[in-house]
Design a protein around this motif. Structure first.
Motif, PDB file in Angstrom:
ATOM      1  N   UNK A 145       0.808  -1.211   0.000  1.00  0.00           N
ATOM      2  CA  UNK A 145       0.000   0.000   0.000  1.00  0.00           C
ATOM      3  C   UNK A 145       0.844   1.265   0.000  1.00  0.00           C
ATOM      4  N   UNK A 146       2.121   1.162  -0.422  1.00  0.00           N
ATOM      5  CA  UNK A 146       3.073   2.279  -0.496  1.00  0.00           C
ATOM      6  C   UNK A 146       3.533   2.750   0.880  1.00  0.00           C
ATOM      7  N   UNK A 147       2.621   2.913   1.825  1.00  0.00           N
ATOM      8  CA  UNK A 147       2.995   3.369   3.149  1.00  0.00           C
ATOM      9  C   UNK A 147       2.263   2.531   4.180  1.00  0.00           C
ATOM     10  N   UNK A 148       2.822   2.498   5.383  1.00  0.00           N
ATOM     11  CA  UNK A 148       2.120   1.823   6.465  1.00  0.00           C
ATOM     12  C   UNK A 148       2.388   0.338   6.530  1.00  0.00           C
ATOM     13  N   UNK A 149       1.580  -0.323   7.329  1.00  0.00           N
ATOM     14  CA  UNK A 149       1.818  -1.736   7.621  1.00  0.00           C
ATOM     15  C   UNK A 149       1.357  -2.623   6.469  1.00  0.00           C
ATOM     16  N   UNK A 150       1.767  -3.847   6.521  1.00  0.00           N
ATOM     17  CA  UNK A 150       1.409  -4.831   5.505  1.00  0.00           C
ATOM     18  C   UNK A 150       0.007  -5.360   5.779  1.00  0.00           C
ATOM     19  N   UNK A 151      -0.769  -5.534   4.704  1.00  0.00           N
ATOM     20  CA  UNK A 151      -2.160  -5.941   4.855  1.00  0.00           C
ATOM     21  C   UNK A 151      -2.300  -7.288   5.555  1.00  0.00           C
ATOM     22  N   UNK A 152      -1.391  -8.225   5.262  1.00  0.00           N
ATOM     23  CA  UNK A 152      -1.486  -9.539   5.906  1.00  0.00           C
ATOM     24  C   UNK A 152      -1.196  -9.453   7.395  1.00  0.00           C
ATOM     25  N   UNK A 153      -0.339  -8.518   7.798  1.00  0.00           N
ATOM     26  CA  UNK A 153      -0.070  -8.333   9.221  1.00  0.00           C
ATOM     27  C   UNK A 153      -1.221  -7.600   9.902  1.00  0.00           C
ATOM     28  N   UNK A 210      -3.845   2.741   9.258  1.00  0.00           N
ATOM     29  CA  UNK A 210      -2.494   2.171   9.248  1.00  0.00           C
ATOM     30  C   UNK A 210      -2.249   1.470  10.573  1.00  0.00           C
ATOM     31  N   UNK A 211      -2.084   0.166  10.555  1.00  0.00           N
ATOM     32  CA  UNK A 211      -1.917  -0.569  11.812  1.00  0.00           C
ATOM     33  C   UNK A 211      -0.599  -0.243  12.504  1.00  0.00           C
ATOM     34  N   UNK A 212       0.321   0.404  11.810  1.00  0.00           N
ATOM     35  CA  UNK A 212       1.558   0.856  12.465  1.00  0.00           C
ATOM     36  C   UNK A 212       1.278   1.988  13.450  1.00  0.00           C
ATOM     37  N   UNK A 213       0.111   2.618  13.309  1.00  0.00           N
ATOM     38  CA  UNK A 213      -0.286   3.680  14.228  1.00  0.00           C
ATOM     39  C   UNK A 213      -1.163   3.160  15.367  1.00  0.00           C
ATOM     40  N   UNK A 214      -1.511   1.891  15.343  1.00  0.00           N
ATOM     41  CA  UNK A 214      -2.346   1.323  16.399  1.00  0.00           C
ATOM     42  C   UNK A 214      -1.553   1.239  17.700  1.00  0.00           C
ATOM     43  N   UNK A 215      -2.263   1.378  18.807  1.00  0.00           N
ATOM     44  CA  UNK A 215      -1.591   1.303  20.100  1.00  0.00           C
ATOM     45  C   UNK A 215      -1.002  -0.093  20.319  1.00  0.00           C
ATOM     46  N   UNK A 216       0.131  -0.109  21.022  1.00  0.00           N
ATOM     47  CA  UNK A 216       0.858  -1.325  21.376  1.00  0.00           C
ATOM     48  C   UNK A 216       1.512  -2.016  20.172  1.00  0.00           C
TER      49      UNK A 216
END
Length: 248
Positions: free
Chosen positions: A21-29, A60-66
């Motif tokens: 998705x160009x930026x952010x976490x991987x969809x499978x993760x 973006x799951x990279x922005x999710x807490x923890x």
């Protein structure tokens, strides 16, 4: 020819970024995080992972807490899941396979979840597939002596916290070839057995050993002689009384 090869690599990199998705976490993760959360069965009013949701497709799951991701690759490298199960449930029946999609995971914190059981054939042995896992926090759970053998297949492990569990008596410590820090405080350990093979020991890189507030006595020192790289040893709150033999 060289210019053509350069552009081929540029196209390949762009394709890889497109899959992510160009930026952010991987969809499978991202999907794996949602599956992991679902396995914990949080109620609507008690949800420590509220940011973990799929309602926003652009989230973006990279922005999710923890959750912490690598800034370059976008892969998840750290999960802080301490104190997840605290209200309404006795413990967490772990399914270790749910963590396997996080292939770049380096740091996993599962402290204070009262874990004592797991889905059949889906225990910590499955973590051997996490080739980059270096730090594992399992304090304040309900693990017994068998947990060490379950974890021994994680060859990359450098730090292991097993404080405040149900380790007891004398038990065998299996080989951890890269382990540097081992925390076993606040259990009921009185001794452990180590093995050496052809001049090598099963914890060749161990530098820090925490044994405070157990039931160890002076005989523990004989077991400690195999830890040739040991630099820090903490043994407060034990049964070290009277005279004992010094081992070189």
């Amino acid at each position: 020819m060289e210019l053509g090869r350069f552009w081929w690599w540029v196209v390949l990199i762009l394709v890889q970024l497109g899959m992510n998705g160009c930026f952010g976490c991987w969809e499978q993760e991202k999907a794996a995080l949602l599956q992991l959360k679902a396995s914990m069965n949080f109620t609507a009013d008690i949800d420590p992972l509220r940011t973990w949701n799929s309602t926003n497709k652009n989230s973006d799951c990279c922005d999710w807490e923890r959750v912490k991701c690598d800034n370059t690759t976008g892969h998840i490298i750290q999960l802080d899941l301490y104190d997840m199960i605290r209200l309404g449930r006795e413990d967490w029946c772990l399914n270790a396979s749910l963590f396997l999609p996080f292939e770049e995971l380096q740091h996993l914190d599962l402290d204070a979840n009262w874990i004592s059981r797991w889905v059949p054939n889906e225990g910590f042995e499955r973590f051997s597939a996490l080739r980059k896992l270096e730090m594992l926090y399992l304090a304040n759970n309900n693990f017994n002596n068998n947990i060490l053998s379950s974890l021994s297949g994680i060859s990359s492990l450098k730090l292991l916290y097993l404080s405040y569990n149900k380790l007891n008596g004398s038990f065998h410590i299996p080989a951890f070839s890269n382990l540097e820090d081992l925390y076993l405080d606040d259990n009921e350990i009185d001794d452990f057995v180590t093995t050496t093979t052809k001049g090598s020991n099963n914890l060749p890189k161990l530098q820090v050993l925490e044994l405070g507030w157990n039931k160890v006595n002076a005989r523990i020192f004989k077991s400690l002689t195999t830890f040739t790289s040991l630099k820090i040893l903490r043994m407060r709150g034990n049964n070290l009384e009277g005279s004992f033999t010094s081992y070189n």
